[in-house]
Design a protein around this motif. Structure first.
Motif, PDB file in Angstrom:
ATOM      1  N   LYS A 104       0.836  -1.208   0.000  1.00 32.33           N
ATOM      2  CA  LYS A 104       0.000   0.000   0.000  1.00 32.33           C
ATOM      3  C   LYS A 104       0.872   1.259   0.000  1.00 32.33           C
ATOM      4  N   GLU A 105       1.916   1.253   0.819  1.00 30.24           N
ATOM      5  CA  GLU A 105       2.826   2.405   0.877  1.00 30.24           C
ATOM      6  C   GLU A 105       3.614   2.572  -0.421  1.00 30.24           C
ATOM      7  N   VAL A 106       4.062   1.460  -0.995  1.00 27.09           N
ATOM      8  CA  VAL A 106       4.773   1.540  -2.274  1.00 27.09           C
ATOM      9  C   VAL A 106       3.836   2.081  -3.348  1.00 27.09           C
ATOM     10  N   GLY A 107       2.561   1.720  -3.290  1.00 37.82           N
ATOM     11  CA  GLY A 107       1.581   2.257  -4.234  1.00 37.82           C
ATOM     12  C   GLY A 107       1.525   3.776  -4.193  1.00 37.82           C
ATOM     13  N   LYS A 108       1.607   4.344  -2.997  1.00 39.97           N
ATOM     14  CA  LYS A 108       1.614   5.809  -2.866  1.00 39.97           C
ATOM     15  C   LYS A 108       2.880   6.413  -3.481  1.00 39.97           C
ATOM     16  N   ILE A 109       4.006   5.737  -3.282  1.00 40.30           N
ATOM     17  CA  ILE A 109       5.270   6.212  -3.855  1.00 40.30           C
ATOM     18  C   ILE A 109       5.193   6.150  -5.381  1.00 40.30           C
ATOM     19  N   MET A 110       4.666   5.052  -5.907  1.00 37.23           N
ATOM     20  CA  MET A 110       4.539   4.895  -7.357  1.00 37.23           C
ATOM     21  C   MET A 110       3.564   5.925  -7.918  1.00 37.23           C
ATOM     22  N   GLU A 111       2.489   6.160  -7.218  1.00 39.45           N
ATOM     23  CA  GLU A 111       1.514   7.166  -7.641  1.00 39.45           C
ATOM     24  C   GLU A 111       2.193   8.525  -7.815  1.00 39.45           C
ATOM     25  N   SER A 112       3.010   8.893  -6.854  1.00 37.14           N
ATOM     26  CA  SER A 112       3.741  10.152  -6.923  1.00 37.14           C
ATOM     27  C   SER A 112       4.699  10.178  -8.116  1.00 37.14           C
ATOM     28  N   ALA A 113       5.393   9.065  -8.360  1.00 31.31           N
ATOM     29  CA  ALA A 113       6.324   8.986  -9.493  1.00 31.31           C
ATOM     30  C   ALA A 113       5.580   9.139 -10.815  1.00 31.31           C
ATOM     31  N   LEU A 114       4.429   8.510 -10.923  1.00 32.30           N
ATOM     32  CA  LEU A 114       3.651   8.583 -12.161  1.00 32.30           C
ATOM     33  C   LEU A 114       3.060   9.973 -12.369  1.00 32.30           C
ATOM     34  N   LEU A 115       2.696  10.636 -11.275  1.00 33.41           N
ATOM     35  CA  LEU A 115       2.262  12.035 -11.381  1.00 33.41           C
ATOM     36  C   LEU A 115       3.403  12.884 -11.935  1.00 33.41           C
ATOM     37  N   GLY A 116       4.592  12.694 -11.410  1.00 32.45           N
ATOM     38  CA  GLY A 116       5.758  13.452 -11.849  1.00 32.45           C
ATOM     39  C   GLY A 116       6.100  13.220 -13.307  1.00 32.45           C
ATOM     40  N   LEU A 117       5.806  12.021 -13.810  1.00 29.85           N
ATOM     41  CA  LEU A 117       6.073  11.702 -15.212  1.00 29.85           C
ATOM     42  C   LEU A 117       4.938  12.127 -16.142  1.00 29.85           C
ATOM     43  N   GLY A 118       3.839  12.606 -15.554  1.00 29.60           N
ATOM     44  CA  GLY A 118       2.691  13.017 -16.366  1.00 29.60           C
ATOM     45  C   GLY A 118       1.876  11.857 -16.905  1.00 29.60           C
ATOM     46  N   LEU A 119       2.043  10.673 -16.327  1.00 29.26           N
ATOM     47  CA  LEU A 119       1.301   9.508 -16.807  1.00 29.26           C
ATOM     48  C   LEU A 119      -0.085   9.414 -16.185  1.00 29.26           C
ATOM     49  N   ILE A 120      -0.241   9.919 -14.977  1.00 25.58           N
ATOM     50  CA  ILE A 120      -1.555  10.032 -14.350  1.00 25.58           C
ATOM     51  C   ILE A 120      -1.673  11.454 -13.815  1.00 25.58           C
ATOM     52  N   ASP A 121      -2.902  11.855 -13.512  1.00 31.24           N
ATOM     53  CA  ASP A 121      -3.108  13.185 -12.939  1.00 31.24           C
ATOM     54  C   ASP A 121      -4.020  13.078 -11.717  1.00 31.24           C
ATOM     55  N   PRO A 157      -6.132   0.774  -8.187  1.00 28.53           N
ATOM     56  CA  PRO A 157      -5.749   2.190  -8.196  1.00 28.53           C
ATOM     57  C   PRO A 157      -5.199   2.640  -9.550  1.00 28.53           C
ATOM     58  N   ALA A 158      -5.208   3.926  -9.781  1.00 24.93           N
ATOM     59  CA  ALA A 158      -4.773   4.514 -11.056  1.00 24.93           C
ATOM     60  C   ALA A 158      -3.356   4.094 -11.429  1.00 24.93           C
ATOM     61  N   TYR A 159      -2.471   3.970 -10.441  1.00 28.95           N
ATOM     62  CA  TYR A 159      -1.082   3.621 -10.762  1.00 28.95           C
ATOM     63  C   TYR A 159      -0.964   2.232 -11.396  1.00 28.95           C
ATOM     64  N   LYS A 160      -1.955   1.356 -11.177  1.00 27.62           N
ATOM     65  CA  LYS A 160      -1.906  -0.016 -11.693  1.00 27.62           C
ATOM     66  C   LYS A 160      -1.925  -0.064 -13.225  1.00 27.62           C
ATOM     67  N   LYS A 161      -2.331   1.019 -13.876  1.00 25.43           N
ATOM     68  CA  LYS A 161      -2.282   1.046 -15.345  1.00 25.43           C
ATOM     69  C   LYS A 161      -0.838   0.905 -15.820  1.00 25.43           C
ATOM     70  N   TYR A 162       0.114   1.419 -15.056  1.00 22.60           N
ATOM     71  CA  TYR A 162       1.522   1.416 -15.456  1.00 22.60           C
ATOM     72  C   TYR A 162       2.405   0.529 -14.584  1.00 22.60           C
ATOM     73  N   PHE A 163       1.872   0.061 -13.469  1.00 21.42           N
ATOM     74  CA  PHE A 163       2.623  -0.816 -12.559  1.00 21.42           C
ATOM     75  C   PHE A 163       1.646  -1.847 -12.024  1.00 21.42           C
ATOM     76  N   MET A 164       1.526  -2.935 -12.765  1.00 22.14           N
ATOM     77  CA  MET A 164       0.458  -3.893 -12.499  1.00 22.14           C
ATOM     78  C   MET A 164       0.834  -5.104 -11.657  1.00 22.14           C
ATOM     79  N   HIS A 165       2.096  -5.198 -11.258  1.00 20.29           N
ATOM     80  CA  HIS A 165       2.509  -6.344 -10.440  1.00 20.29           C
ATOM     81  C   HIS A 165       2.933  -5.880  -9.049  1.00 20.29           C
ATOM     82  N   GLY A 166       3.179  -6.839  -8.181  1.00 14.39           N
ATOM     83  CA  GLY A 166       3.622  -6.510  -6.840  1.00 14.39           C
ATOM     84  C   GLY A 166       5.061  -6.014  -6.840  1.00 14.39           C
TER      85      GLY A 166
END
Length: 173
Positions: A59-76, A88-97
């Motif tokens: 769950k915590e890594v998901g938040k970190i990934m979410e932030s990274a994807l925001l920074g890359l402009g892949l999610i908003d 979660p939205a980040y799963k579009k670009y990071f779908m595994h554990g």
């Protein structure tokens, strides 16, 4: 090119992933994604510690990934606001554990419910896969959980983008 490599020695397994630029140099976009994945990996390693559950960790890594994807402009922020909590939205670009137990098997038997303990060995393997840009980057190291942190069993294997590019260029000489 993404490599996912397994090895065995003395009946114990290792699992490593690296991504290298086929051309010998990362494009600006590849480099941005590579650096984001490396940043997520480093933060994730800091989270794996005695007492945390693997569910809390993911769950915590998901938040970190979410932030990274925001920074890359892949999610908003709208994607995040409207996300399905189950996917979660980040799963579009990071779908595994991010991590799994490692030991006598590459995906070793381990409880997903008991807290992590010192002496356990895990992979740490975030990735970002942008299908529409034909970019997939994953970095994976193996770590041993210690009472006061972790030991990166692959600390001597090149992972910095500059190291990878230097090795790629040396191979052309």
């Amino acid at each position: 090119m993404l490599f996912d490599v397994g090895a065995e020695y003395g009946n114990y397994n290792a699992d490593m992933s690296r991504t290298i630029p086929v051309s010998g140099r990362f494009t600006a976009r590849q480099r941005a994604i590579y650096d984001a994945v490396l940043g997520v990996q480093r933060e994730a390693m800091q989270l794996l510690r005695p007492g945390i559950s693997i569910q809390e960790y993911h769950k915590e890594v998901g938040k970190i990934m979410e932030s990274a994807l925001l920074g890359l402009g892949l999610i908003d922020r709208t994607d995040i606001k409207n996300q399905d909590p189950v996917w979660p939205a980040y799963k579009k670009y990071f779908m595994h554990g991010t991590s799994h137990h490692l030991g006598l098997d590459v995906h070793d038997v381990g409880t997903m419910h008991a807290p992590i303990e010192a002496g356990m060995v895990f992979t740490v393997e975030p990735g970002i896969y942008v299908l529409e840009e034909n970019i997939g980057i994953r970095l994976e190291n193996n770590i041993v959980i210690q009472e006061d942190g972790f030991e990166d069993l692959m600390a001597g294997i090149p992972i910095e983008a500059e190291e990878i590019e230097a090795l790629m260029q040396a191979g052309r000489g």
